[in-house]
Design a protein around this motif. Structure first.
Motif, mmCIF file in Angstrom:
data_model
loop_
_atom_site.group_PDB
_atom_site.id
_atom_site.type_symbol
_atom_site.label_atom_id
_atom_site.label_comp_id
_atom_site.label_asym_id
_atom_site.label_seq_id
_atom_site.Cartn_x
_atom_site.Cartn_y
_atom_site.Cartn_z
ATOM 1 N N GLN A 183 -27.080 48.036 35.064
ATOM 2 C CA GLN A 183 -28.401 48.110 35.671
ATOM 3 C C GLN A 183 -29.087 46.749 35.645
ATOM 4 O O GLN A 183 -29.657 46.307 36.656
ATOM 5 C CB GLN A 183 -29.267 49.132 34.942
ATOM 6 N N ARG A 233 -31.160 41.449 42.505
ATOM 7 C CA ARG A 233 -32.365 41.591 43.310
ATOM 8 C C ARG A 233 -33.313 40.404 43.095
ATOM 9 O O ARG A 233 -33.960 39.935 44.036
ATOM 10 C CB ARG A 233 -33.077 42.897 42.949
ATOM 11 N N ALA A 287 -38.953 49.191 33.590
ATOM 12 C CA ALA A 287 -37.827 50.051 33.207
ATOM 13 C C ALA A 287 -36.865 49.349 32.266
ATOM 14 O O ALA A 287 -36.186 50.004 31.459
ATOM 15 C CB ALA A 287 -37.080 50.515 34.458
ATOM 16 N N PHE A 296 -30.485 44.330 38.678
ATOM 17 C CA PHE A 296 -31.858 43.821 38.736
ATOM 18 C C PHE A 296 -31.851 42.305 38.961
ATOM 19 O O PHE A 296 -32.655 41.773 39.742
ATOM 20 C CB PHE A 296 -32.609 44.145 37.446
ATOM 21 N N ASP A 320 -32.653 53.589 37.915
ATOM 22 C CA ASP A 320 -33.022 52.540 38.855
ATOM 23 C C ASP A 320 -31.811 51.644 39.104
ATOM 24 O O ASP A 320 -31.066 51.309 38.170
ATOM 25 C CB ASP A 320 -34.177 51.702 38.293
ATOM 26 N N ALA A 321 -31.605 51.259 40.352
ATOM 27 C CA ALA A 321 -30.510 50.381 40.788
ATOM 28 C C ALA A 321 -29.139 51.050 40.710
ATOM 29 O O ALA A 321 -28.120 50.371 40.739
ATOM 30 C CB ALA A 321 -30.499 49.072 39.997
ATOM 31 N N ASP A 332 -39.328 48.430 38.164
ATOM 32 C CA ASP A 332 -38.042 47.929 37.680
ATOM 33 C C ASP A 332 -38.239 47.037 36.456
ATOM 34 O O ASP A 332 -37.492 47.136 35.474
ATOM 35 C CB ASP A 332 -37.320 47.148 38.776
ATOM 36 N N HIS A 333 -39.221 46.158 36.524
ATOM 37 C CA HIS A 333 -39.500 45.277 35.379
ATOM 38 C C HIS A 333 -39.824 46.113 34.143
ATOM 39 O O HIS A 333 -39.336 45.830 33.045
ATOM 40 C CB HIS A 333 -40.664 44.346 35.706
ATOM 41 N N LYS A 364 -36.428 44.859 46.849
ATOM 42 C CA LYS A 364 -36.059 46.034 46.064
ATOM 43 C C LYS A 364 -36.588 45.977 44.630
ATOM 44 O O LYS A 364 -36.646 47.011 43.958
ATOM 45 C CB LYS A 364 -34.538 46.183 46.007
ATOM 46 N N LEU A 365 -36.914 44.783 44.164
ATOM 47 C CA LEU A 365 -37.329 44.622 42.765
ATOM 48 C C LEU A 365 -38.819 44.881 42.652
ATOM 49 O O LEU A 365 -39.642 44.113 43.133
ATOM 50 C CB LEU A 365 -36.996 43.216 42.268
ATOM 51 N N SER A 366 -39.165 45.967 41.997
ATOM 52 C CA SER A 366 -40.545 46.416 41.903
ATOM 53 C C SER A 366 -41.081 46.233 40.496
ATOM 54 O O SER A 366 -40.315 46.030 39.543
ATOM 55 C CB SER A 366 -40.640 47.896 42.290
#
Length: 299
Positions: A199, A206, A223, A203, A90-91, A220-221, A215-217
């Motif tokens: 990474q 974002r 991950a 984040f 991610d990212a 992502d949190h 972009k921050l989903s």
């Protein structure tokens, strides 16, 4: 210039072990300083001490994009079919890399596929079915911004599929890809990797930049706390699906600009299209490019 990090020398393995667990979080207002010191280009273990200069990057990018235009003309003229898969942490910069690929291509014959989570109907279908719908016709290039490897990556790590399902994927994916290649599709699989610190820095970019906040989903949190689980899943992906017919190219994307150039080189160097300028393409950078098989051996 530093040597390419391998195995336990990777910044995402050895260089982060002394950082307290609670700092690996998106709960702060800004990236913790202890982690910021490990991000590119300041952190230890990276292949380069500085980003590629803007002027050099732009010059190389222009030459490679001109080659991509030639490649697309050849694809059209010879009714070829290209599939280029972009996977990675991610990212890691998958979307940005694809945009540089497609910037000067004819959009009628080059498209990007970025699928949302499966619908109820799709969940009842053969797993690969939703991706088959988006494969190219003659004369077309298709870029997958994530792909069927969701099953072996995010779905496995987040518990969205059963162990039986992701284990079955490792049996089926090489056969599926072999069918595509034998039918004439030219398949490229590119994996962009970044260090754990890099990474988290992205984040936070974002999180704090309103123009990037979309972009921050929630994934992502989640991950952030599953770095090791993803590392194990990635190693399995390469061990099971790096094949002679469909190999993986792994690119260190801590410097996003270098990663974009290397991804273009990986595709252009592999095809003998009309008017190809090998001098403009250049050679892959072994400091930041390796095969999936090599990555798995040193993980």
């Amino acid at each position: 210039m530093r040597p390419h990090p391998r195995g336990e020398d990777r910044p995402d393995a050895a260089m982060t072990q002394n950082i307290p667990d609670h700092l690996w979080s998106l709960d702060f207002d800004a990236l913790p300083e202890d982690i910021a010191r490990l991000t590119f280009p300041h952190g230890p273990g990276y292949a380069y001490d500085a980003p590629i200069p803007k002027r050099a990057y732009r010059e190389q990018l222009r030459r490679l994009q001109l080659e991509l235009v030639k490649l697309q003309k050849w694809v059209r003229a010879h009714n070829q079919r290209l599939v280029i898969i972009f996977e990675g942490r991610d990212a890691a910069g998958k979307g940005g890399t694809i945009r540089r690929f497609t910037r000067h291509l004819n959009p009628r014959h080059a498209r990007t596929v970025a699928l949302p989570k499966p619908t109820e109907r799709e969940r009842g279908e053969w797993y690969f079915q939703r991706y088959v719908r988006h494969l190219p016709t003659a004369g077309e290039i298709v870029f997958f911004d994530r792909s069927w490897y969701n099953r072996a990556g995010v779905e496995r790590v987040m518990g969205f599929c059963t162990p039986e399902q992701w284990q079955a994927f490792f049996e089926e994916a090489p056969r599926f890809e072999a069918m595509l290649v034998r039918d004439g599709i030219r398949l490229f699989k590119i994996w962009l990797t970044v260090s754990r610190a890099e990474q988290l820095k992205r984040f936070y970019e974002r999180k704090t930049n309103p123009l990037k906040s979309w972009k921050l989903s929630p994934i992502d949190h989640a991950a952030v706390g599953k770095w090791q689980a993803y590392t194990e899943a990635i190693a399995d992906i390469f061990r099971h699906t790096h094949t002679d017919l469909a190999p993986w190219t792994v690119i260190d994307a801590n410097d996003q600009r270098r990663a974009r150039l290397e991804a273009m080189r990986a595709v252009l160097a592999a095809i003998d299209y009309d008017g190809k300028d090998t001098g403009a393409i250049g050679q892959p950078d072994p400091r930041i490019v390796q095969s999936g098989a090599d990555w798995a051996e040193t993980s």
